[in-house]
Scaffold this motif. Structure first.
Motif, PDB file in Angstrom:
ATOM      1  N   UNK A 134      40.017  23.200  29.406  1.00 56.69           N
ATOM      2  CA  UNK A 134      41.111  24.102  29.069  1.00 56.69           C
ATOM      3  C   UNK A 134      41.619  24.827  30.314  1.00 56.69           C
ATOM      4  N   UNK A 135      40.721  25.311  31.155  1.00 58.30           N
ATOM      5  CA  UNK A 135      41.141  25.982  32.399  1.00 58.30           C
ATOM      6  C   UNK A 135      41.830  25.006  33.340  1.00 58.30           C
ATOM      7  N   UNK A 136      41.297  23.806  33.443  1.00 58.36           N
ATOM      8  CA  UNK A 136      41.919  22.816  34.333  1.00 58.36           C
ATOM      9  C   UNK A 136      43.361  22.541  33.917  1.00 58.36           C
ATOM     10  N   UNK A 137      43.563  22.316  32.627  1.00 58.47           N
ATOM     11  CA  UNK A 137      44.918  22.026  32.143  1.00 58.47           C
ATOM     12  C   UNK A 137      45.820  23.256  32.234  1.00 58.47           C
ATOM     13  N   UNK A 138      45.271  24.424  31.925  1.00 54.11           N
ATOM     14  CA  UNK A 138      46.061  25.654  31.956  1.00 54.11           C
ATOM     15  C   UNK A 138      46.493  26.072  33.349  1.00 54.11           C
ATOM     16  N   UNK A 139      45.729  25.677  34.365  1.00 53.53           N
ATOM     17  CA  UNK A 139      46.041  26.070  35.733  1.00 53.53           C
ATOM     18  C   UNK A 139      46.559  24.911  36.577  1.00 53.53           C
ATOM     19  N   UNK A 140      46.353  23.691  36.110  1.00 54.29           N
ATOM     20  CA  UNK A 140      46.788  22.521  36.875  1.00 54.29           C
ATOM     21  C   UNK A 140      45.936  22.277  38.099  1.00 54.29           C
ATOM     22  N   UNK A 141      44.679  22.684  38.050  1.00 53.97           N
ATOM     23  CA  UNK A 141      43.763  22.564  39.185  1.00 53.97           C
ATOM     24  C   UNK A 141      42.423  22.010  38.731  1.00 53.97           C
ATOM     25  N   UNK A 142      41.552  21.713  39.678  1.00 55.51           N
ATOM     26  CA  UNK A 142      40.227  21.204  39.371  1.00 55.51           C
ATOM     27  C   UNK A 142      39.319  22.242  38.734  1.00 55.51           C
ATOM     28  N   UNK A 143      39.561  23.493  39.028  1.00 57.16           N
ATOM     29  CA  UNK A 143      38.844  24.609  38.398  1.00 57.16           C
ATOM     30  C   UNK A 143      39.648  25.875  38.642  1.00 57.16           C
ATOM     31  N   UNK A 144      39.364  26.891  37.871  1.00 59.32           N
ATOM     32  CA  UNK A 144      40.049  28.174  38.030  1.00 59.32           C
ATOM     33  C   UNK A 144      39.047  29.207  38.526  1.00 59.32           C
ATOM     34  N   UNK A 145      39.496  30.062  39.427  1.00 58.37           N
ATOM     35  CA  UNK A 145      38.651  31.113  39.977  1.00 58.37           C
ATOM     36  C   UNK A 145      39.097  32.436  39.370  1.00 58.37           C
ATOM     37  N   UNK A 178      58.070  32.254  36.904  1.00 55.45           N
ATOM     38  CA  UNK A 178      57.510  31.299  37.873  1.00 55.45           C
ATOM     39  C   UNK A 178      56.291  30.537  37.335  1.00 55.45           C
ATOM     40  N   UNK A 179      55.745  30.969  36.208  1.00 54.51           N
ATOM     41  CA  UNK A 179      54.623  30.264  35.597  1.00 54.51           C
ATOM     42  C   UNK A 179      53.247  30.653  36.107  1.00 54.51           C
ATOM     43  N   UNK A 180      53.166  31.590  37.040  1.00 51.48           N
ATOM     44  CA  UNK A 180      51.852  31.975  37.588  1.00 51.48           C
ATOM     45  C   UNK A 180      50.939  32.518  36.499  1.00 51.48           C
ATOM     46  N   UNK A 181      49.731  31.975  36.386  1.00 55.59           N
ATOM     47  CA  UNK A 181      48.757  32.525  35.455  1.00 55.59           C
ATOM     48  C   UNK A 181      48.185  33.826  36.018  1.00 55.59           C
ATOM     49  N   UNK A 182      48.084  34.855  35.201  1.00 54.05           N
ATOM     50  CA  UNK A 182      47.607  36.157  35.663  1.00 54.05           C
ATOM     51  C   UNK A 182      46.215  36.492  35.134  1.00 54.05           C
ATOM     52  N   UNK A 183      45.995  36.270  33.847  1.00 49.72           N
ATOM     53  CA  UNK A 183      44.681  36.549  33.270  1.00 49.72           C
ATOM     54  C   UNK A 183      44.557  35.872  31.915  1.00 49.72           C
ATOM     55  N   UNK A 184      43.337  35.834  31.429  1.00 48.88           N
ATOM     56  CA  UNK A 184      43.097  35.429  30.055  1.00 48.88           C
ATOM     57  C   UNK A 184      42.354  36.570  29.372  1.00 48.88           C
ATOM     58  N   UNK A 185      42.399  36.582  28.046  1.00 49.38           N
ATOM     59  CA  UNK A 185      41.740  37.638  27.285  1.00 49.38           C
ATOM     60  C   UNK A 185      41.250  37.066  25.968  1.00 49.38           C
ATOM     61  N   UNK A 186      40.079  37.522  25.577  1.00 51.23           N
ATOM     62  CA  UNK A 186      39.492  37.087  24.303  1.00 51.23           C
ATOM     63  C   UNK A 186      39.533  38.242  23.307  1.00 51.23           C
ATOM     64  N   UNK A 187      39.885  37.934  22.074  1.00 49.73           N
ATOM     65  CA  UNK A 187      39.959  38.962  21.037  1.00 49.73           C
ATOM     66  C   UNK A 187      38.611  39.616  20.783  1.00 49.73           C
ATOM     67  N   UNK A 188      37.527  38.852  20.947  1.00 48.30           N
ATOM     68  CA  UNK A 188      36.195  39.394  20.676  1.00 48.30           C
ATOM     69  C   UNK A 188      35.617  40.187  21.852  1.00 48.30           C
ATOM     70  N   UNK A 189      36.352  40.266  22.964  1.00 43.38           N
ATOM     71  CA  UNK A 189      35.957  41.071  24.129  1.00 43.38           C
ATOM     72  C   UNK A 189      37.156  41.925  24.556  1.00 43.38           C
ATOM     73  N   UNK A 190      37.586  42.868  23.722  1.00 41.97           N
ATOM     74  CA  UNK A 190      38.835  43.583  23.975  1.00 41.97           C
ATOM     75  C   UNK A 190      38.853  44.454  25.229  1.00 41.97           C
ATOM     76  N   UNK A 191      37.699  44.822  25.759  1.00 44.85           N
ATOM     77  CA  UNK A 191      37.653  45.681  26.950  1.00 44.85           C
ATOM     78  C   UNK A 191      37.764  44.905  28.249  1.00 44.85           C
ATOM     79  N   UNK A 192      37.752  43.566  28.167  1.00 49.40           N
ATOM     80  CA  UNK A 192      37.689  42.730  29.368  1.00 49.40           C
ATOM     81  C   UNK A 192      38.846  41.742  29.415  1.00 49.40           C
TER      82      UNK A 192
END
Length: 132
Positions: free
Chosen positions: A29-40, A75-89
């Motif tokens: 999912x990260x690879x496809x979402x960022x278009x890279x081999x891994x996301x940092x 521009x399509x730059x990914x900024x962050x991801x967030x999970x509903x079950x971790x609302x503080x992060x």
């Protein structure tokens, strides 16, 4: 304090804290979402993340029922991801940080699903799935 922006500069933010860990995620999912081999990325406190400009450019995509990915609609730059079950992060995409920083606590996650063409050439810890 750290500062960052998307590629076009339309979205700018500040993070009032330090980067305390760096995760290199190899999941599909990260690879496809960022278009890279891994996301940092780094888990950071949502309350310390402040959007300075570009709220109208922010877009969100639900990658799964519990997770969204925030990106610049211009521009399509990914900024962050967030999970509903971790609302503080949020998981800040470190490539958008423009302030120099250092962090020695680094690791790879989801290496069981890494791209075949990626070779991990460092000595950082590797976890088959999520770090526990």
């Amino acid at each position: 304090m750290l500062e960052g922006s998307c590629l076009c500069g339309g979205i700018r933010y500040q993070y009032h804290g330090d980067i305390t860990e760096i995760a290199m995620c190899h999941c599909g999912q990260c690879r496809r979402g960022q278009g890279t081999g891994f996301v940092t990325n780094s888990p950071v406190e949502r309350a310390r993340f402040k959007l300075l400009a570009g709220a109208a450019l922010m877009r969100e995509y639900r990658a799964s029922p519990l997770k969204l990915r925030a990106f610049c609609g211009q521009c399509g730059s990914p900024l962050y991801s967030a999970r509903d079950d971790l609302p503080e992060t949020i998981r800040l995409r470190l490539g958008t940080v423009t302030t120099p920083f250092s962090c020695e606590r680094r690791y790879h996650i989801f290496v069981e699903s890494k791209a075949d063409w990626v070779t991990i050439n460092d000595d950082y810890p590797q976890f088959a799935r999520m770090k526990t």
